[in-house]
Design a protein around this motif. Structure first.
Motif, PDB file in Angstrom:
ATOM      1  N   ASN A 105      11.349  39.232 -26.363  1.00 26.69           N
ATOM      2  CA  ASN A 105      10.136  40.043 -26.471  1.00 26.69           C
ATOM      3  C   ASN A 105      10.277  41.359 -25.716  1.00 26.69           C
ATOM      4  O   ASN A 105       9.860  42.415 -26.202  1.00 26.69           O
ATOM      5  N   ARG A 106      10.852  41.305 -24.534  1.00 20.84           N
ATOM      6  CA  ARG A 106      11.054  42.525 -23.746  1.00 20.84           C
ATOM      7  C   ARG A 106      12.025  43.473 -24.451  1.00 20.84           C
ATOM      8  O   ARG A 106      11.818  44.688 -24.490  1.00 20.84           O
ATOM      9  N   PHE A 107      13.090  42.925 -25.017  1.00 23.76           N
ATOM     10  CA  PHE A 107      14.071  43.720 -25.752  1.00 23.76           C
ATOM     11  C   PHE A 107      13.404  44.426 -26.929  1.00 23.76           C
ATOM     12  O   PHE A 107      13.588  45.629 -27.131  1.00 23.76           O
ATOM     13  N   LEU A 108      12.602  43.688 -27.700  1.00 21.65           N
ATOM     14  CA  LEU A 108      11.935  44.274 -28.855  1.00 21.65           C
ATOM     15  C   LEU A 108      10.906  45.325 -28.439  1.00 21.65           C
ATOM     16  O   LEU A 108      10.692  46.310 -29.143  1.00 21.65           O
ATOM     17  N   GLY A 125      17.960  43.926 -37.552  1.00 18.32           N
ATOM     18  CA  GLY A 125      17.744  42.492 -37.653  1.00 18.32           C
ATOM     19  C   GLY A 125      18.645  41.669 -36.770  1.00 18.32           C
ATOM     20  O   GLY A 125      18.639  40.451 -36.855  1.00 18.32           O
ATOM     21  N   LEU A 126      19.423  42.305 -35.916  1.00 21.89           N
ATOM     22  CA  LEU A 126      20.329  41.580 -35.035  1.00 21.89           C
ATOM     23  C   LEU A 126      19.810  41.608 -33.605  1.00 21.89           C
ATOM     24  O   LEU A 126      19.507  42.675 -33.071  1.00 21.89           O
ATOM     25  N   LEU A 127      19.675  40.432 -33.014  1.00 25.83           N
ATOM     26  CA  LEU A 127      19.273  40.316 -31.620  1.00 25.83           C
ATOM     27  C   LEU A 127      20.392  39.649 -30.845  1.00 25.83           C
ATOM     28  O   LEU A 127      21.089  38.785 -31.390  1.00 25.83           O
ATOM     29  N   PRO A 128      20.579  40.006 -29.608  1.00 28.41           N
ATOM     30  CA  PRO A 128      21.558  39.274 -28.800  1.00 28.41           C
ATOM     31  C   PRO A 128      21.171  37.797 -28.751  1.00 28.41           C
ATOM     32  O   PRO A 128      20.014  37.444 -28.571  1.00 28.41           O
ATOM     33  N   GLU A 129      22.140  36.923 -28.945  1.00 27.16           N
ATOM     34  CA  GLU A 129      21.867  35.490 -29.068  1.00 27.16           C
ATOM     35  C   GLU A 129      21.563  34.812 -27.742  1.00 27.16           C
ATOM     36  O   GLU A 129      20.897  33.779 -27.725  1.00 27.16           O
ATOM     37  N   ASP A 130      22.011  35.351 -26.635  1.00 28.59           N
ATOM     38  CA  ASP A 130      21.865  34.671 -25.347  1.00 28.59           C
ATOM     39  C   ASP A 130      20.549  34.985 -24.641  1.00 28.59           C
ATOM     40  O   ASP A 130      20.364  34.635 -23.484  1.00 28.59           O
ATOM     41  N   LEU A 131      19.583  35.592 -25.314  1.00 30.05           N
ATOM     42  CA  LEU A 131      18.301  35.923 -24.700  1.00 30.05           C
ATOM     43  C   LEU A 131      17.295  34.804 -24.922  1.00 30.05           C
ATOM     44  O   LEU A 131      17.208  34.238 -26.009  1.00 30.05           O
ATOM     45  N   ASN A 132      16.499  34.517 -23.874  1.00 31.07           N
ATOM     46  CA  ASN A 132      15.428  33.557 -24.055  1.00 31.07           C
ATOM     47  C   ASN A 132      14.239  34.251 -24.729  1.00 31.07           C
ATOM     48  O   ASN A 132      14.281  35.444 -25.032  1.00 31.07           O
ATOM     49  N   PHE A 133      13.151  33.515 -24.935  1.00 33.72           N
ATOM     50  CA  PHE A 133      11.994  34.045 -25.654  1.00 33.72           C
ATOM     51  C   PHE A 133      11.419  35.296 -24.984  1.00 33.72           C
ATOM     52  O   PHE A 133      11.136  36.291 -25.654  1.00 33.72           O
TER      53      PHE A 133
END
Length: 90
Positions: A15-18, A3-11
């Motif tokens: 999506n690419r990270f996920l 449930g943790l995503l890097p905060e400095d990523l745009n939309f």
């Protein structure tokens, strides 16, 4: 996922990270990645790369084969496509 995503990523980066994170799995203490051809490889930290390469190449049977043997192995594989014709005499 934790449930943790890097905060400095745009939309789009989120999506690419996920999308990319689905290919990785953790089996304590190692991280693995499954590739498109269903081959699973272990991810290696940068600090371990030199030690692994050294142990593979430092033994009496380690290292690379001669160019002739490498070319013969390439020519044996019928599905291998090389950008140049290795069957011509140089």
């Amino acid at each position: 996922m934790c449930g943790l995503l890097p905060e400095d990523l745009n939309f789009y980066q989120q999506n690419r990270f996920l999308f990319d994170v689905k290919r990785y799995f953790w089996d304590e203490p190692y991280l693995f990645r499954e590739y498109a051809d269903h081959i699973i490889k272990r991810c290696v930290p940068k600090e371990e790369v030199n030690d692994i390469l050294n142990s593979c190449h430092a033994s009496p049977v380690g290292g690379h084969h001669s160019g002739v043997r490498t070319a013969a192995k390439v020519l044996q594989g019928s599905s291998t496509k090389m950008p140049m014709d290795l069957s011509r005499d140089a």
